[in-house]
Scaffold this motif. Structure first.
Motif, PDB file in Angstrom:
ATOM      1  N   SER A 211      39.466  33.228  42.104  1.00  0.00           N
ATOM      2  CA  SER A 211      40.682  33.171  41.277  1.00  0.00           C
ATOM      3  C   SER A 211      40.801  34.423  40.409  1.00  0.00           C
ATOM      4  N   VAL A 212      39.673  34.840  39.831  1.00  0.00           N
ATOM      5  CA  VAL A 212      39.685  36.043  38.989  1.00  0.00           C
ATOM      6  C   VAL A 212      40.083  37.263  39.809  1.00  0.00           C
ATOM      7  N   VAL A 213      39.531  37.369  41.009  1.00  0.00           N
ATOM      8  CA  VAL A 213      39.850  38.512  41.872  1.00  0.00           C
ATOM      9  C   VAL A 213      41.328  38.481  42.264  1.00  0.00           C
ATOM     10  N   ARG A 214      41.867  37.285  42.532  1.00  0.00           N
ATOM     11  CA  ARG A 214      43.294  37.168  42.881  1.00  0.00           C
ATOM     12  C   ARG A 214      44.179  37.625  41.714  1.00  0.00           C
ATOM     13  N   ILE A 215      43.795  37.257  40.487  1.00  0.00           N
ATOM     14  CA  ILE A 215      44.567  37.673  39.306  1.00  0.00           C
ATOM     15  C   ILE A 215      44.536  39.198  39.176  1.00  0.00           C
ATOM     16  N   ILE A 216      43.367  39.773  39.369  1.00  0.00           N
ATOM     17  CA  ILE A 216      43.246  41.233  39.265  1.00  0.00           C
ATOM     18  C   ILE A 216      44.078  41.908  40.345  1.00  0.00           C
ATOM     19  N   PRO A 238      55.794  48.436  28.349  1.00  0.00           N
ATOM     20  CA  PRO A 238      54.619  48.646  27.489  1.00  0.00           C
ATOM     21  C   PRO A 238      53.403  47.891  28.040  1.00  0.00           C
ATOM     22  N   GLY A 239      52.239  48.532  27.920  1.00  0.00           N
ATOM     23  CA  GLY A 239      51.008  47.908  28.408  1.00  0.00           C
ATOM     24  C   GLY A 239      50.712  48.170  29.866  1.00  0.00           C
ATOM     25  N   ARG A 240      51.629  48.884  30.530  1.00  0.00           N
ATOM     26  CA  ARG A 240      51.407  49.220  31.937  1.00  0.00           C
ATOM     27  C   ARG A 240      51.067  50.700  32.056  1.00  0.00           C
ATOM     28  N   PRO A 241      50.194  51.025  33.027  1.00  0.00           N
ATOM     29  CA  PRO A 241      49.440  50.109  33.909  1.00  0.00           C
ATOM     30  C   PRO A 241      48.239  49.504  33.172  1.00  0.00           C
ATOM     31  N   LYS A 242      47.926  48.241  33.495  1.00  0.00           N
ATOM     32  CA  LYS A 242      46.792  47.561  32.856  1.00  0.00           C
ATOM     33  C   LYS A 242      45.442  48.051  33.389  1.00  0.00           C
ATOM     34  N   LYS A 243      45.412  48.455  34.664  1.00  0.00           N
ATOM     35  CA  LYS A 243      44.180  48.962  35.299  1.00  0.00           C
ATOM     36  C   LYS A 243      43.030  47.950  35.196  1.00  0.00           C
ATOM     37  N   TRP A 244      43.342  46.695  35.489  1.00  0.00           N
ATOM     38  CA  TRP A 244      42.303  45.671  35.386  1.00  0.00           C
ATOM     39  C   TRP A 244      41.202  45.834  36.439  1.00  0.00           C
ATOM     40  N   LYS A 245      41.532  46.376  37.582  1.00  0.00           N
ATOM     41  CA  LYS A 245      40.500  46.608  38.605  1.00  0.00           C
ATOM     42  C   LYS A 245      39.477  47.626  38.107  1.00  0.00           C
ATOM     43  N   GLU A 246      39.993  48.694  37.511  1.00  0.00           N
ATOM     44  CA  GLU A 246      39.087  49.708  36.958  1.00  0.00           C
ATOM     45  C   GLU A 246      38.230  49.117  35.844  1.00  0.00           C
TER      46      GLU A 246
END
Length: 734
Positions: A211-216, A238-246
Motif C-alpha cells: 500500500s505504501v509503495v502504491r501511494i508513492i 505548491p508543494g510539487r514535486p513531492k519527490k516521495w520516491k527519492e
C-alpha cells in the motif's frame, strides 16, 4: 524438346525391358499396355486441372488490380476536395476567436461548479482523512487527500489561466486548503515509519508495505504530470514535486546506516571479544536482511525500483563507512586481524555476500573494497610492529592446545578424506589472506624452532605412553594425527609460499624450507617408528615362539602375527601418503628381520632330515603368508612385496637341502644374493640345520671369505640389523 523426347523414349524402353524380361511376360503385354494408358490419362487429367487452376488465379489477380486502381483514383480525388475545403475554412477559424474565449471562460466556470461540492466539504474531508490516517487505512486516506489536492490544483490552475499575476486570489485558495498540507505531512510520516520497518513489515504484513509503495507511485505519477504541465503552461501547484520516491530511498539509506551502527553491543572494557561479536552481528544482520530483500521485499516493489540492488549498494556503503570508523580507532593487534579478516575474507565469502542464496544478483567480484588499500597498509604496518612476539606466543599456545588433545579419550577429528588430524595446522595457518604475504615471512622464520619443540613434545608423548601403555587411551590415533600434521604442514607451507611469496623471496627462504621439511620428516619418521614399536610390543610373545619346538609342532604364531599387523593397519589406513607407504614398507621389513632374527637365535636345532624338511616347508609357507599380507596392505602403493620374503625362502632352501655335500654350493648362492650376511649368520644357520660338523662349518666359512661377491645393486642390506648371540663364533673357532 528433341532432347526431352529422346530421354522419354529411353526411359520407356527401360521400363518395357524391365517388364518383358521373361518369355511368360509376353502374355501380359495387353495388360501392361492398358495399365500404362490409364496412368497416362491420369497424369494428363492432373496436368489439365493444375493449368486451369493457375489460369483462374491469374484472372482473379488481374480483376483485383483493376479494382485497386479505381480505388486509388477515388481517394486521390477525395484528398484534392479536402485540401480545397481546408483552405477555404482558414479565414472562418480566425473569425471564431470570440467563441474560443467564451469556451475558455465556460471551462473555468464549469471547473468551479464541479469543485463547488468539494470546496464546501473541505473541512469534512480533512477530518475524515485524519481519521483514516490514525486508523492506518493509508490507501483510503491518500485517495481523499488526492481529491482535495486535485480540487485545489484545478482552482489554482484556472485562476492562473485567468490572471497569473493575481496573487491575492491564489493565496486565498492556498489558505483555504491549508489543512490539506498538514494531512500530507502526517501521511508522509506514517509512510516513512513503514519504510523504516520495511524488512520487518514485509514478513508480518506485506500488504501494508505494498500500500505504501502504491501511494508513492501515485505521487510520482502526479509529480510527472505536474512537471509536464509546468513545461506547457508555467504553472505548478505548491508543494510539487513531492519527490516521495527519492525521500523513501533516503529513509532506507538512513535506516541501513542506523542498523549497522547499532549492532555494537559491547566495548573493549566490557568484553575483549567486542569487535568479533560486533562483526559477527553485522554479518548475520546484513545476510538476513539481504535474503529477505531478495525473496520478499523485491516482490513488493515495481521492477523499475530495482529495490534489491539499491539496498545492496546502501548496505555496502554503510558497511564501508562503519569499517573506516573502526579502522580509525586505536585497535589492538588481535582486533586488527579480526577487522582485516572480516573485511578482506568474510565479507566476500560464502558466509556473507558470496552466499549461494544471494547469487546471481550479488557478484562478489564486482563489489568495491570496504576500506581503501591505504587504510589496509596502515593497519598492517601497525600490526606488524607487534607481530613477531605475538607469533611466538601464538605458536606456543597452539602446541599446548595440541598437547591437550593428545590425552583426550576420544579419537581425533578426520579431514574430508578420512585421515586423522588435529587442529594444529589449521590454527598455525589461519591467517588473513592479505596478511599472509607479510605475516608468512615472520611465521616461517619462527617455524623451525616451533617444529623442534613439536618434535620434542611428540617424543615425550611416546615416552609417557611407554610408562603405561593403557594411557592415553587414543595414543595410536593421536600419533597418526601427529604424522598427518607433518604432511599438512608441508603442503600448507608449499601452498602458501607458491601463492603469496614472490620468486626472489622463495630463493631467500629455500634453506629454511629445506630445514623445515627435514624436521617434519624426522617427526613423521619417529611417529611411524613409535607406532611400529607399539605393534611389535604386542607381537613380541608370538615372535618368541618362532623357530622353537612348539613352532615346529604346530604353533599358529605367524597367523596371529598377520592378524595383529592387519588389525593395526586398519588404523594406519588413516595415515596420509607418503607416510602410509613408509609405514607399510617398514612394517614389512621389520617383520622379516624379526623372523630371520628368530632363526639366528638358534632356538632350535633340527635333529634329522625329516625335521629339516618339515621346518623348511613351514618357513616357506609362512613366507607366503607374509607376502600375501603385505601385498594386501600395500595395494595401490607400488611397493615391491616380493624381495623381502624371498630371503626367508632362500634360508629355508639351505635348511631343506638333503645332501650335505651340496651345502657349500647352496650357502654360497645365499651369500651371493645377500652379501651383507656375516660369518656368524652362516654359522648360526648351519647350527639350526643341525647336521654340519664344526670342521664343515669352519671350511664353508673360510671358503666363502675367499670367494668373489657380486651384490645386486637394488638390494637393501637387511642382515646388518641382525645380531647373533656372541658365544656362537668363539665356540666354533675353538
Amino acid at each position: 524438346m528433341e532432347e526431352t523426347d529422346r530421354e522419354a523414349v529411353a526411359t520407356a524402353v527401360q521400363r518395357v525391358a524391365g517388364m518383358l524380361q521373361r518369355p511368360d511376360q509376353l502374355d501380359k503385354v495387353e495388360q501392361y499396355r492398358r495399365r500404362e494408358a490409364r496412368k497416362k490419362a491420369s497424369v494428363e487429367a492432373r496436368l489439365k486441372a493444375a493449368i486451369q487452376s493457375q489460369l483462374d488465379g491469374v484472372r482473379t489477380g488481374l480483376s483485383q488490380l483493376h479494382n485497386a486502381l479505381n480505388d486509388v483514383k477515388a481517394i486521390q480525388q477525395s484528398l484534392i476536395d479536402v485540401n480545397k475545403d481546408w483552405r477555404q475554412s482558414i479565414n472562418t477559424i480566425e473569425n471564431l476567436k470570440d467563441v474560443k474565449d467564451a469556451v475558455v471562460q465556460h471551462s473555468q466556470l464549469a471547473a468551479a461548479v464541479e469543485n463547488l461540492k468539494n470546496i464546501f466539504s473541505v473541512p469534512e474531508i480533512v477530518r475524515e482523512t485524519q481519521d483514516l490516517i490514525e486508523r492506518g487505512e493509508l490507501l483510503q486516506a491518500h485517495r481523499k487527500l488526492m481529491d482535495l489536492e486535485c480540487s485545489r490544483d484545478n482552482l489554482m490552475y484556472e485562476q492562473y489561466r485567468m490572471d497569473s499575476k493575481n496573487t491575492h486570489d491564489m493565496n486565498l485558495i492556498h489558505t483555504y486548503f491549508g489543512d490539506m498540507q498538514k494531512l500530507s505531512e502526517e501521511l508522509a510520516k506514517q509512510l516513512w515509519m513503514v519504510v523504516q520497518r520495511s524488512l520487518v513489515t514485509v514478513r508480518r504484513d506485506p500488504t501494508l508495505l505494498v500500500s505504501v509503495v502504491r501511494i508513492i507511485e501515485r505521487e510520482e505519477k502526479i509529480d510527472r504530470r505536474m512537471l509536464d504541465r509546468k513545461k506547457q503552461t508555467g504553472f505548478i501547484p505548491p508543494g510539487r514535486p513531492k519527490k516521495w520516491k527519492e525521500k523513501m530511498f533516503n529513509i532506507l539509506e538512513r535506516t541501513v546506516s542506523t542498523r549497522i551502527e547499532g549492532t555494537q553491543a559491547d566495548t573493549r572494557e566490557s568484553d575483549k571479544m567486542w569487535l568479533v561479536r560486533h562483526l559477527e552481528i553485522i554479518r548475520k544482520y546484513v545476510l538476513d536482511d539481504l535474503l529477505v530483500a531478495k525473496t520478499l521485499l523485491d516482490q513488493c516493489f515495481p521492477p523499475h525500483y530495482d529495490i534489491f540492488n539499491k539496498l545492496l549498494n546502501m548496505y555496502h556503503q554503510a558497511l564501508s563507512t562503519r569499517m573506516q570508523e573502526l579502522a580509525a580507532e586505536d585497535l589492538e593487534a588481535n582486533e586488527i586481524v579480526s577487522l582485516l579478516t572480516w573485511v578482506l575474507n568474510t565479507y566476500k565469502s560464502t558466509e556473507m555476500m558470496g552466499n549461494s542464496e544471494l547469487s546471481p544478483e550479488v557478484d562478489v567480484n564486482s563489489l568495491n573494497p570496504l576500506i581503501s588499500q591505504n587504510v589496509v597498509d596502515q593497519l598492517l604496518s601497525k600490526y606488524m610492529s607487534t607481530l613477531t612476539s605475538n607469533i611466538i606466543g601464538w605458536l606456543r599456545k597452539a602446541l599446548e592446545t595440541d598437547k591437550k588433545d593428545w590425552i583426550k579419550e576420544t579419537e581425533p577429528e578426520a579431514d574430508q578424506d578420512g585421515y586423522y588430524q588435529t587442529t594444529l595446522p589449521a590454527i598455525v595457518f589461519q591467517i588473513n589472506e592479505d596478511l599472509k604475504t607479510k605475516v608468512l615471512l615472520l611465521c616461517l622464520q619462527q617455524m623451525n624452532s616451533f617444529l623442534t619443540r613439536y618434535k620434542d613434545e611428540a617424543q615425550l608423548y611416546k615416552e609417557e605412553h611407554l610408562k603405561n601403555r593403557r594411557y592415553p587411551q587414543c595414543y595410536v590415533q593421536y600419533m597418526i594425527a601427529v604424522i598427518n600434521n607433518c604432511q599438512t604442514f608441508k603442503e600448507s607451507i608449499i601452498s602458501l609460499k607458491r601463492k603469496y611469496l614472490k620468486i626472489e623471496m622463495e630463493d631467500t627462504l629455500s634453506s629454511s624450507h629445506t630445514s623445515m621439511d627435514a624436521t617434519l620428516d624426522i617427526i613423521a619418521k619417529e611417529g611411524c617408528s613409535s607406532l611400529l614399536d607399539e605393534v611389535f610390543m604386542d607381537l613380541e610373545p608370538h615372535l618368541n615362539e618362532l623357530m622353537t619346538k612348539k613352532w615346529l609342532t604346530g604353533s599358529n604364531a605367524v597367523g596371529t602375527i598377520c592378524v595383529t599387523v592387519e588389525d593395526y593397519f586398519n588404523d594406519f589406513a588413516k595415515i596420509k601418503k607418503p607416510y602410509k607407504k613408509t609405514m607399510t614398507v617398514e612394517a614389512h621389513r621389520r617383520v622379516v628381520v624379526e623372523y630371520i632374527r628368530a632363526i639366528m637365535l638358534k632356538r632350535i636345532s633340527f635333529k634329522n632330515a625329516e625335521e629339516r624338511k618339515e621346518g623348511a616347508e613351514r618357513m616357506i609357507k609362512e613366507a607366503e603368508q607374509f607376502r600375501f599380507l603385505f601385498k594386501k596392505l600395500a595395494a595401490g602403493s607400488g611397493e615391491d612385496t616380493e624381495g623381502l620374503c624371498d630371503i626367508i625362502e632362500a634360508i629355508a632352501e639351505v635348511i631343506k637341502l638333503t645332501d650335505p655335500s651340496l651345502l657349500y654350493l647352496e650357502v654360497s648362492t645365499l651369500v651371493s644374493k645377500y652379501p651383507d650376511i656375516r660369518d656368524d649368520h652362516i654359522a648360526a644357520l648351519l647350527t639350526v640345520r643341525g647336521d654340519a660338523s664344526r670342521d664343515m662349518k669352519q671350511t664353508i666359512i673360510e671358503t666363502l671369505d675367499q670367494g668373489p661377491s657380486q651384490p645386486n645393486p637394488n638390494y637393501v642390506p637387511i642382515f646388518k640389523e641382525i645380531t647373533v648371540p656372541t658365544l656362537t663364533v668363539p665356540k666354533l673357532l675353538k
